[in-house]
Design a protein around this motif. Structure first.
Motif, PDB file in Angstrom:
ATOM      1  N   ALA A 153      52.468  23.513  40.236  1.00 46.27           N
ATOM      2  CA  ALA A 153      51.589  22.996  39.196  1.00 46.27           C
ATOM      3  C   ALA A 153      50.858  24.165  38.552  1.00 46.27           C
ATOM      4  O   ALA A 153      50.235  24.969  39.247  1.00 46.27           O
ATOM      5  N   VAL A 154      50.951  24.278  37.233  1.00 46.14           N
ATOM      6  CA  VAL A 154      50.377  25.415  36.515  1.00 46.14           C
ATOM      7  C   VAL A 154      49.595  24.916  35.309  1.00 46.14           C
ATOM      8  O   VAL A 154      49.589  23.725  34.991  1.00 46.14           O
ATOM      9  N   ALA A 155      48.971  25.856  34.626  1.00 44.45           N
ATOM     10  CA  ALA A 155      48.259  25.564  33.383  1.00 44.45           C
ATOM     11  C   ALA A 155      48.229  26.832  32.543  1.00 44.45           C
ATOM     12  O   ALA A 155      48.571  27.914  33.011  1.00 44.45           O
ATOM     13  N   CYS A 208      58.911  28.473  40.433  1.00 45.64           N
ATOM     14  CA  CYS A 208      58.130  29.550  41.048  1.00 45.64           C
ATOM     15  C   CYS A 208      58.817  30.084  42.301  1.00 45.64           C
ATOM     16  O   CYS A 208      59.655  29.428  42.914  1.00 45.64           O
ATOM     17  N   MET A 209      58.412  31.304  42.671  1.00 41.44           N
ATOM     18  CA  MET A 209      58.730  31.894  43.967  1.00 41.44           C
ATOM     19  C   MET A 209      57.417  32.246  44.640  1.00 41.44           C
ATOM     20  O   MET A 209      56.588  32.951  44.066  1.00 41.44           O
ATOM     21  N   ARG A 249      50.488  41.556  44.966  1.00 44.83           N
ATOM     22  CA  ARG A 249      49.573  41.343  46.095  1.00 44.83           C
ATOM     23  C   ARG A 249      49.165  42.663  46.721  1.00 44.83           C
ATOM     24  O   ARG A 249      48.033  42.820  47.174  1.00 44.83           O
ATOM     25  N   HIS A 250      50.110  43.629  46.774  1.00 41.89           N
ATOM     26  CA  HIS A 250      49.831  44.949  47.354  1.00 41.89           C
ATOM     27  C   HIS A 250      50.156  46.011  46.318  1.00 41.89           C
ATOM     28  O   HIS A 250      51.157  45.921  45.607  1.00 41.89           O
ATOM     29  N   SER A 251      49.331  47.039  46.257  1.00 39.25           N
ATOM     30  CA  SER A 251      49.561  48.088  45.268  1.00 39.25           C
ATOM     31  C   SER A 251      50.836  48.870  45.535  1.00 39.25           C
ATOM     32  O   SER A 251      51.444  49.419  44.617  1.00 39.25           O
ATOM     33  N   SER A 252      51.264  48.926  46.802  1.00 39.34           N
ATOM     34  CA  SER A 252      52.421  49.736  47.160  1.00 39.34           C
ATOM     35  C   SER A 252      53.723  48.937  47.233  1.00 39.34           C
ATOM     36  O   SER A 252      54.790  49.505  47.440  1.00 39.34           O
ATOM     37  N   VAL A 253      53.664  47.625  47.075  1.00 42.13           N
ATOM     38  CA  VAL A 253      54.855  46.768  47.182  1.00 42.13           C
ATOM     39  C   VAL A 253      54.965  45.928  45.926  1.00 42.13           C
ATOM     40  O   VAL A 253      53.971  45.370  45.453  1.00 42.13           O
ATOM     41  N   THR A 273      45.854  41.102  42.893  1.00 43.57           N
ATOM     42  CA  THR A 273      45.013  40.108  43.547  1.00 43.57           C
ATOM     43  C   THR A 273      45.465  39.934  44.987  1.00 43.57           C
ATOM     44  O   THR A 273      46.665  39.984  45.277  1.00 43.57           O
ATOM     45  N   THR A 274      44.522  39.752  45.884  1.00 47.16           N
ATOM     46  CA  THR A 274      44.855  39.531  47.299  1.00 47.16           C
ATOM     47  C   THR A 274      44.869  38.047  47.645  1.00 47.16           C
ATOM     48  O   THR A 274      45.029  37.690  48.805  1.00 47.16           O
ATOM     49  N   SER A 275      44.702  37.194  46.644  1.00 44.83           N
ATOM     50  CA  SER A 275      44.771  35.749  46.833  1.00 44.83           C
ATOM     51  C   SER A 275      46.058  35.214  46.226  1.00 44.83           C
ATOM     52  O   SER A 275      46.640  35.841  45.327  1.00 44.83           O
ATOM     53  N   PRO A 276      46.544  34.066  46.680  1.00 46.30           N
ATOM     54  CA  PRO A 276      47.722  33.465  46.046  1.00 46.30           C
ATOM     55  C   PRO A 276      47.492  33.275  44.553  1.00 46.30           C
ATOM     56  O   PRO A 276      46.434  32.780  44.140  1.00 46.30           O
ATOM     57  N   PHE A 277      48.464  33.690  43.750  1.00 47.36           N
ATOM     58  CA  PHE A 277      48.313  33.644  42.296  1.00 47.36           C
ATOM     59  C   PHE A 277      49.083  32.472  41.713  1.00 47.36           C
ATOM     60  O   PHE A 277      50.295  32.338  41.929  1.00 47.36           O
TER      61      PHE A 277
END
Length: 256
Positions: free
Chosen positions: A134-136, A145-146, A185-189, A225-229
């Motif tokens: 579900a998006v907006a 989504c993945m 989620r991670h700057s290096s990945v 972001t470190t939270s689910p996007f």
């Protein structure tokens, strides 16, 4: 227990059937399965147009016939089934599309299902794969989504989301465009998205485009972001706020 089993001598068969594929290339074998109820006995399959071949020892009276469609086009399928009470029939109009569906092809995923437009999902590790969210922010309430946030597997896994077969016959120019939203989620990945095309029904694939973010927004549409996007506003999507433009690809090399 009184009335636990009811026997009817007048109930006609309730006819239903399915196929292993309904949109595919010419010359591909499709298996049909009679799913009828009420003690069906003798099935009879009909196709319109009738230029089909029953193969692998199956016939019009097989419960699960294997059928080859040598020519492109739309085929209606009728199954007639008989039991002691009589015969009943069921038809799926233009059920089989041989040679692919005509463009334009469009999916806004508002149905909330990937099955509505006959997407095929390949999930080689049987882990997290393509799904609906579900998006907006882009005029739609759903998107494919993945869930990379919870994809706790070694790097390198690839899941495919494959459109139904399409025909570019009588076309001079063909284009593919889509909206996307993504945050690292991670700057290096980083995760990647790859677009491929096949002109031999998926036996071989040609890479058209590939991208993964470098931290500067070449693919991401939202800052780290470190939270689910999940995209919620217009600025979370491509081409509108921080980060990447939307993707527009020229497929005219495969036109015709």
């Amino acid at each position: 227990m009184s009335g636990y089993i009811e026997v009817s001598e007048t109930a006609l068969p309730e006819v239903y059937f399915v196929a292993t594929d309904s949109i595919t290339c010419s010359g591909i074998e499709i298996q049909f399965a009679d799913m009828s109820s009420n003690c069906p006995d003798i099935p009879f399959w009909e196709f319109d147009p009738s230029n089909v071949n029953f193969i692998n020892g199956t016939t019009q009276s097989s419960q699960s016939p294997d059928v080859e469609f040598p020519n492109a086009g739309s085929y209606s399928v009728t199954l007639s089934v008989t039991n002691n009470a009589g015969t009943n029939s069921f038809t799926k109009e233009d059920y089989i599309q041989i040679g692919g569906i005509a463009v334009p092809f469009y999916d806004d995923f508002e149905s909330g299902s990937l099955n509505t437009k006959s997407w095929i999902i390949e999930n080689p590790d049987f882990n997290v794969t393509w799904d609906m969210a579900a998006v907006a922010g882009n005029g739609s309430s759903h998107a494919a989504c993945m869930n990379f946030f919870d994809y706790l597997v070694p790097p390198g896994s690839r899941d495919r989301m494959i459109t139904p077969v399409m025909t570019f016959e009588n076309m001079n120019q063909v284009y593919l465009s889509f909206q996307h939203a993504y945050a690292k989620r991670h700057s290096s990945v980083t995760d990647s998205l790859i677009v491929l095309i096949s002109n031999d029904c998926g036996n071989t694939w040609t890479r058209l485009w590939a991208n993964g973010d470098d931290g500067n927004g070449i693919f991401a549409t939202h800052e780290l972001t470190t939270s689910p996007f999940v995209p919620e506003v217009a600025e979370d999507w491509c081409g509108t706020g921080w980060g990447a433009d939307c993707v527009f690809l020229d497929l005219s090399e495969w036109a015709g």
